[in-house]
Enzyme design. Structure first.
Site, PDB file in Angstrom:
ATOM      1  CG  ASP A   1      -7.025  -2.748   3.246  1.00 33.82           C
ATOM      2  OD1 ASP A   1      -6.908  -1.517   3.332  1.00 33.82           O
ATOM      3  OD2 ASP A   1      -7.866  -3.305   2.494  1.00 33.82           O
ATOM      4  CB  ILE A   2     -11.365  -5.840   4.259  1.00 33.96           C
ATOM      5  CG1 ILE A   2     -12.287  -7.034   4.396  1.00 33.96           C
ATOM      6  CG2 ILE A   2     -11.851  -4.876   3.198  1.00 33.96           C
ATOM      7  CD1 ILE A   2     -13.650  -6.691   4.970  1.00 33.96           C
TER       8      ILE A   2
ATOM      9  CG  ASN B   1      -5.037   7.034  -0.486  1.00 33.43           C
ATOM     10  OD1 ASN B   1      -4.081   7.406  -1.152  1.00 33.43           O
ATOM     11  ND2 ASN B   1      -5.399   5.760  -0.403  1.00 33.43           N
TER      12      ASN B   1
ATOM     13  CD  GLU C   1     -11.815   2.995  -1.536  1.00 36.68           C
ATOM     14  OE1 GLU C   1     -12.053   2.107  -0.707  1.00 36.68           O
ATOM     15  OE2 GLU C   1     -11.257   2.787  -2.623  1.00 36.68           O
ATOM     16  CB  VAL C   2     -12.471   4.735   5.203  1.00 41.27           C
ATOM     17  CG1 VAL C   2     -13.027   4.741   6.629  1.00 41.27           C
ATOM     18  CG2 VAL C   2     -12.845   3.432   4.488  1.00 41.27           C
TER      19      VAL C   2
ATOM     20  CG  HIS D   1      -7.183   5.088   6.557  1.00 36.97           C
ATOM     21  ND1 HIS D   1      -8.240   5.949   6.390  1.00 36.97           N
ATOM     22  CD2 HIS D   1      -6.904   4.586   5.333  1.00 36.97           C
ATOM     23  CE1 HIS D   1      -8.595   5.962   5.112  1.00 36.97           C
ATOM     24  NE2 HIS D   1      -7.795   5.147   4.443  1.00 36.97           N
TER      25      HIS D   1
ATOM     26  CG  HIS E   1      -3.351   2.512   3.067  1.00 37.60           C
ATOM     27  ND1 HIS E   1      -4.258   1.549   2.683  1.00 37.60           N
ATOM     28  CD2 HIS E   1      -4.004   3.699   2.971  1.00 37.60           C
ATOM     29  CE1 HIS E   1      -5.401   2.126   2.350  1.00 37.60           C
ATOM     30  NE2 HIS E   1      -5.278   3.435   2.517  1.00 37.60           N
TER      31      HIS E   1
HETATM   32  P1  AMP Z   1      -8.649   4.669   1.480  1.00 34.44           P
HETATM   33  O1  AMP Z   1      -8.989   4.517   0.036  1.00 34.44           O
HETATM   34  O2  AMP Z   1      -7.264   5.213   1.696  1.00 34.44           O
HETATM   35  O3  AMP Z   1      -9.702   5.426   2.242  1.00 34.44           O
HETATM   36  O4  AMP Z   1      -8.560   3.207   2.061  1.00 34.44           O
HETATM   37  C1  AMP Z   1      -9.595   2.558   2.719  1.00 34.44           C
HETATM   38  C2  AMP Z   1      -9.132   1.148   2.939  1.00 34.44           C
HETATM   39  O5  AMP Z   1      -9.974   0.544   3.893  1.00 34.44           O
HETATM   40  C3  AMP Z   1      -9.190   0.284   1.672  1.00 34.44           C
HETATM   41  O6  AMP Z   1      -7.889  -0.237   1.410  1.00 34.44           O
HETATM   42  C4  AMP Z   1     -10.186  -0.806   2.043  1.00 34.44           C
HETATM   43  O7  AMP Z   1      -9.853  -2.065   1.508  1.00 34.44           O
HETATM   44  C5  AMP Z   1     -10.112  -0.799   3.569  1.00 34.44           C
HETATM   45  N1  AMP Z   1     -11.297  -1.293   4.260  1.00 34.44           N
HETATM   46  C6  AMP Z   1     -12.582  -0.944   4.032  1.00 34.44           C
HETATM   47  N2  AMP Z   1     -13.393  -1.577   4.895  1.00 34.44           N
HETATM   48  C7  AMP Z   1     -12.590  -2.327   5.694  1.00 34.44           C
HETATM   49  C8  AMP Z   1     -12.832  -3.221   6.778  1.00 34.44           C
HETATM   50  N3  AMP Z   1     -14.067  -3.466   7.225  1.00 34.44           N
HETATM   51  N4  AMP Z   1     -11.783  -3.831   7.355  1.00 34.44           N
HETATM   52  C9  AMP Z   1     -10.537  -3.601   6.900  1.00 34.44           C
HETATM   53  N5  AMP Z   1     -10.239  -2.768   5.890  1.00 34.44           N
HETATM   54  C10 AMP Z   1     -11.258  -2.148   5.290  1.00 34.44           C
END
Ligand code: AMP
Length: 119
Positions: A33-34, A91, A99-100, A104, A106
């Protein structure tokens, strides 16, 4: 929710943006994770276009479902997380804080992670 192929994980899967890769096979990709929230914070994503567990468990093949869960296990083994333990979290949607919009998991580890939900 319809899958948006412009999401950031889709771009990672298409190699349009880089990731810090941990594991990859035909069905899944795992990377750091970034913005880590724990000493170990990695993500495992399916290679197919799924938003959440809802469409994944409805539409994915048995091979894809099997592959994703085995990949999670492979990442746990590769990072030696079994002994001290870890937490897996997904999530989903607005209330879940997603967010994405690409499914995924975690994986958090590396310290005692505290309460499951902080209000
Ligand atoms: P969520 O809130 O569960 O959708 O988590 C999205 C996760 O993606 C967050 O923990 C971000 O830090 C992570 N994230 C977003 N962009 C990137 C990226 N380019 N590389 C790795 N992790 C990312």
């Amino acid at each position: 929710m319809e899958y948006d192929s412009n999401n950031i994980f889709a771009k990672i899967l298409r190699h349009e943006i880089p990731c810090n890769k941990i594991y990859e096979d035909d069905f899944a990709l795992s990377f750091h994770d970034i913005n880590p929230q724990a000493p170990v914070h990695v993500l495992v994503i399916p290679k197919g276009p799924y938003v959440s567990m809802t469409d994944f468990t409805r539409d994915a093949s048995r091979e894809e479902i099997d592959g994703l869960f085995r990949a999670i296990g492979a990442v746990v083994s590769k990072l030696n997380l079994e002994k001290d333990g870890y937490r897996i979290l997904t999530n989903t949607g607005i209330h879940g804080g997603q967010e994405v919009p690409h499914l995924h998991f975690h994986i958090f580890a590396g310290k005692r992670l505290g309460r499951m939900l902080v209000n």
